[in-house]
Design a protein around this motif. Sequence first.
Motif, PDB file in Angstrom:
ATOM      1  N   GLN A 194     -55.926   2.170  16.554  1.00 28.13           N
ATOM      2  CA  GLN A 194     -55.399   2.114  15.198  1.00 28.13           C
ATOM      3  C   GLN A 194     -56.475   2.402  14.156  1.00 28.13           C
ATOM      4  OE1 GLN A 194     -52.324   1.869  14.274  1.00 28.13           O
ATOM      5  NE2 GLN A 194     -52.628   1.660  12.056  1.00 28.13           N
ATOM      6  N   ASP A 195     -57.716   2.014  14.468  1.00 31.64           N
ATOM      7  CA  ASP A 195     -58.796   2.193  13.485  1.00 31.64           C
ATOM      8  C   ASP A 195     -60.133   2.281  14.215  1.00 31.64           C
ATOM      9  OD1 ASP A 195     -59.996   2.516  11.067  1.00 31.64           O
ATOM     10  OD2 ASP A 195     -59.988   0.388  10.528  1.00 31.64           O
ATOM     11  N   LEU A 196     -61.094   2.929  13.576  1.00 26.93           N
ATOM     12  CA  LEU A 196     -62.436   3.078  14.129  1.00 26.93           C
ATOM     13  C   LEU A 196     -63.460   2.734  13.058  1.00 26.93           C
ATOM     14  CD1 LEU A 196     -62.270   6.453  16.114  1.00 26.93           C
ATOM     15  CD2 LEU A 196     -62.725   4.201  17.102  1.00 26.93           C
ATOM     16  N   SER A 197     -64.556   2.114  13.514  1.00 27.58           N
ATOM     17  CA  SER A 197     -65.690   1.877  12.625  1.00 27.58           C
ATOM     18  C   SER A 197     -66.956   2.242  13.389  1.00 27.58           C
ATOM     19  CB  SER A 197     -65.723   0.407  12.177  1.00 27.58           C
ATOM     20  OG  SER A 197     -66.030  -0.447  13.264  1.00 27.58           O
ATOM     21  N   THR A 198     -68.079   1.995  12.815  1.00 25.22           N
ATOM     22  CA  THR A 198     -69.333   2.364  13.471  1.00 25.22           C
ATOM     23  C   THR A 198     -69.646   1.479  14.670  1.00 25.22           C
ATOM     24  OG1 THR A 198     -70.537   0.942  11.917  1.00 25.22           O
ATOM     25  CG2 THR A 198     -70.316   3.283  11.340  1.00 25.22           C
ATOM     26  N   SER A 199     -69.028   0.303  14.763  1.00 23.98           N
ATOM     27  CA  SER A 199     -69.373  -0.623  15.840  1.00 23.98           C
ATOM     28  C   SER A 199     -68.195  -1.046  16.699  1.00 23.98           C
ATOM     29  CB  SER A 199     -70.028  -1.884  15.261  1.00 23.98           C
ATOM     30  OG  SER A 199     -69.131  -2.530  14.365  1.00 23.98           O
ATOM     31  N   GLU A 200     -66.968  -0.787  16.254  1.00 25.78           N
ATOM     32  CA  GLU A 200     -65.808  -1.258  17.012  1.00 25.78           C
ATOM     33  C   GLU A 200     -64.592  -0.376  16.777  1.00 25.78           C
ATOM     34  OE1 GLU A 200     -65.305  -5.235  15.615  1.00 25.78           O
ATOM     35  OE2 GLU A 200     -64.383  -4.627  13.723  1.00 25.78           O
ATOM     36  N   MET A 201     -63.626  -0.535  17.675  1.00 23.78           N
ATOM     37  CA  MET A 201     -62.339   0.155  17.519  1.00 23.78           C
ATOM     38  C   MET A 201     -61.224  -0.888  17.567  1.00 23.78           C
ATOM     39  SD  MET A 201     -62.223   1.992  21.279  1.00 23.78           S
ATOM     40  CE  MET A 201     -62.738   1.110  22.757  1.00 23.78           C
ATOM     41  N   VAL A 202     -60.144  -0.590  16.887  1.00 26.99           N
ATOM     42  CA  VAL A 202     -58.995  -1.496  16.812  1.00 26.99           C
ATOM     43  C   VAL A 202     -57.853  -0.885  17.609  1.00 26.99           C
ATOM     44  CG1 VAL A 202     -57.320  -2.635  15.318  1.00 26.99           C
ATOM     45  CG2 VAL A 202     -59.693  -2.352  14.555  1.00 26.99           C
ATOM     46  N   ILE A 203     -57.404  -1.627  18.625  1.00 30.50           N
ATOM     47  CA  ILE A 203     -56.306  -1.169  19.472  1.00 30.50           C
ATOM     48  C   ILE A 203     -55.053  -1.962  19.122  1.00 30.50           C
ATOM     49  CG2 ILE A 203     -55.480  -0.918  21.845  1.00 30.50           C
ATOM     50  CD1 ILE A 203     -58.371  -0.672  22.727  1.00 30.50           C
ATOM     51  N   ARG A 204     -53.962  -1.276  18.896  1.00 31.66           N
ATOM     52  CA  ARG A 204     -52.719  -1.927  18.440  1.00 31.66           C
ATOM     53  C   ARG A 204     -51.719  -2.086  19.580  1.00 31.66           C
ATOM     54  NH1 ARG A 204     -50.288  -0.795  12.641  1.00 31.66           N
ATOM     55  NH2 ARG A 204     -52.035  -2.235  12.293  1.00 31.66           N
ATOM     56  N   ILE A 205     -51.089  -3.265  19.622  1.00 28.19           N
ATOM     57  CA  ILE A 205     -50.011  -3.570  20.584  1.00 28.19           C
ATOM     58  C   ILE A 205     -48.777  -3.974  19.789  1.00 28.19           C
ATOM     59  CG2 ILE A 205     -49.256  -5.112  22.433  1.00 28.19           C
ATOM     60  CD1 ILE A 205     -52.912  -4.922  21.922  1.00 28.19           C
ATOM     61  N   ILE A 206     -47.624  -3.448  20.157  1.00 31.71           N
ATOM     62  CA  ILE A 206     -46.386  -3.824  19.480  1.00 31.71           C
ATOM     63  C   ILE A 206     -45.328  -4.216  20.514  1.00 31.71           C
ATOM     64  CG2 ILE A 206     -46.783  -2.381  17.445  1.00 31.71           C
ATOM     65  CD1 ILE A 206     -44.801  -0.356  18.627  1.00 31.71           C
ATOM     66  N   ALA A 207     -44.403  -5.066  20.067  1.00 33.37           N
ATOM     67  CA  ALA A 207     -43.286  -5.489  20.912  1.00 33.37           C
ATOM     68  C   ALA A 207     -42.114  -5.853  20.015  1.00 33.37           C
ATOM     69  CB  ALA A 207     -43.673  -6.686  21.773  1.00 33.37           C
ATOM     70  N   LYS A 208     -40.897  -5.669  20.513  1.00 33.91           N
ATOM     71  CA  LYS A 208     -39.701  -6.110  19.806  1.00 33.91           C
ATOM     72  C   LYS A 208     -39.256  -7.451  20.367  1.00 33.91           C
ATOM     73  CE  LYS A 208     -37.960  -1.589  18.342  1.00 33.91           C
ATOM     74  NZ  LYS A 208     -36.804  -0.651  18.355  1.00 33.91           N
ATOM     75  N   THR A 209     -38.940  -8.375  19.452  1.00 35.97           N
ATOM     76  CA  THR A 209     -38.640  -9.746  19.867  1.00 35.97           C
ATOM     77  C   THR A 209     -37.336 -10.235  19.240  1.00 35.97           C
ATOM     78  OG1 THR A 209     -39.692 -10.900  17.999  1.00 35.97           O
ATOM     79  CG2 THR A 209     -41.124 -10.148  19.786  1.00 35.97           C
ATOM     80  N   GLU A 210     -36.912 -11.401  19.691  1.00 34.79           N
ATOM     81  CA  GLU A 210     -35.776 -12.054  19.058  1.00 34.79           C
ATOM     82  C   GLU A 210     -36.158 -12.496  17.642  1.00 34.79           C
ATOM     83  OE1 GLU A 210     -34.717 -15.312  21.530  1.00 34.79           O
ATOM     84  OE2 GLU A 210     -33.899 -14.071  23.139  1.00 34.79           O
ATOM     85  N   ASN A 211     -35.134 -12.752  16.825  1.00 35.89           N
ATOM     86  CA  ASN A 211     -35.373 -13.232  15.469  1.00 35.89           C
ATOM     87  C   ASN A 211     -36.204 -14.506  15.478  1.00 35.89           C
ATOM     88  OD1 ASN A 211     -34.034 -11.256  14.043  1.00 35.89           O
ATOM     89  ND2 ASN A 211     -32.048 -12.239  14.266  1.00 35.89           N
ATOM     90  N   MET A 212     -37.187 -14.556  14.588  1.00 29.02           N
ATOM     91  CA  MET A 212     -38.029 -15.731  14.372  1.00 29.02           C
ATOM     92  C   MET A 212     -38.951 -16.047  15.546  1.00 29.02           C
ATOM     93  SD  MET A 212     -37.026 -16.321  11.370  1.00 29.02           S
ATOM     94  CE  MET A 212     -37.929 -17.830  11.024  1.00 29.02           C
ATOM     95  N   GLU A 213     -39.009 -15.159  16.534  1.00 28.24           N
ATOM     96  CA  GLU A 213     -39.879 -15.390  17.691  1.00 28.24           C
ATOM     97  C   GLU A 213     -41.112 -14.495  17.670  1.00 28.24           C
ATOM     98  OE1 GLU A 213     -39.681 -17.648  19.968  1.00 28.24           O
ATOM     99  OE2 GLU A 213     -37.753 -18.512  19.374  1.00 28.24           O
ATOM    100  N   GLN A 214     -41.246 -13.643  16.656  1.00 26.93           N
ATOM    101  CA  GLN A 214     -42.347 -12.679  16.634  1.00 26.93           C
ATOM    102  C   GLN A 214     -43.718 -13.356  16.539  1.00 26.93           C
ATOM    103  OE1 GLN A 214     -39.929 -12.961  14.394  1.00 26.93           O
ATOM    104  NE2 GLN A 214     -40.617 -12.601  12.289  1.00 26.93           N
ATOM    105  N   TRP A 215     -43.797 -14.470  15.806  1.00 26.69           N
ATOM    106  CA  TRP A 215     -45.096 -15.140  15.668  1.00 26.69           C
ATOM    107  C   TRP A 215     -45.517 -15.790  16.980  1.00 26.69           C
ATOM    108  CZ3 TRP A 215     -41.267 -16.479  11.851  1.00 26.69           C
ATOM    109  CH2 TRP A 215     -41.362 -15.701  10.697  1.00 26.69           C
TER     110      TRP A 215
END
Length: 268
Positions: free
Chosen positions: A223-244
């Motif tokens: 998802q993003d790159l910097s000079t020292s690290e990279m950001v990897i994104r994970i997504i999922a679909k969930t039931e209502n109010m269960e995403q957190w």
Amino acid sequence: MIDLKHFDWAGLITSAGIFTVKLALIILAYFIFRTAGKKLIKHLFQKFEKQNNLSTGRAYTLRSLALNVYGYILIFVFIVMILDLFHYNPSALIAGAGVVGLAVGFGAQGLVSDIVTGFFILLEKQIDVGDYITVAGYSGIVEQVGLRTTQIRSFDGTLHYLPNRGITNVSNHSRGTMQALVDIKVPLEKNLDETIQVLQTACDKAAAELPQIKEGPDVIGVQDLSTSEMVIRIIAKTENMEQWRVERVLRREMKIALDRFKNAASGE
């Protein structure tokens, strides 16, 4: 001067006693009808919910509105009866007070706007009790949709009372599946393909253990790159109010998987 010796004390005491009894009966009747009416409305809506297969949130919404309307009607009847007990004509009192009547008229504009807006909110099923919404700068769970106000409980426990006329835009986060989103920061020197494979294995494990996940989780990439690290994104679909909850579990599984990968690479 009043002749106290010949004053009708018995008549005064009798009148005062009758007045007190009437006042007590009116107050008692108010509390009896309020309690009995609430119980009856709740019972009727329980039957209505079962017979019409209503969702719990929708049933609570309509029930709270009915209780709200019933409470206003009961208070209005109570006030009229008290005024009548004091021999005041409510209509004549309002009509005779020009300045008060004008003020009430201006105030009623806002009240009518609240009622009309609330009616369309309910008619269009924009929100129900139990929904997680964002409205007028507040986010939280709907606790009551009333005739005049809507009550929203923020996650810090604060209860917000919003006049219905102030609800112009509603973001309802409780309709359909929700999305859990997790960003994992990984040192830039890590092998990207191996890291993604480790994270996806952890995602598959979480999906097998959590029935609240409806789709995924999937590692979608960097998802993003910097000079020292990279950001990897994970997504999922969930039931209502269960995403957190799903996001918390995913972070835990990602951390465990990355620690194992690190230890295996270092030979520990």
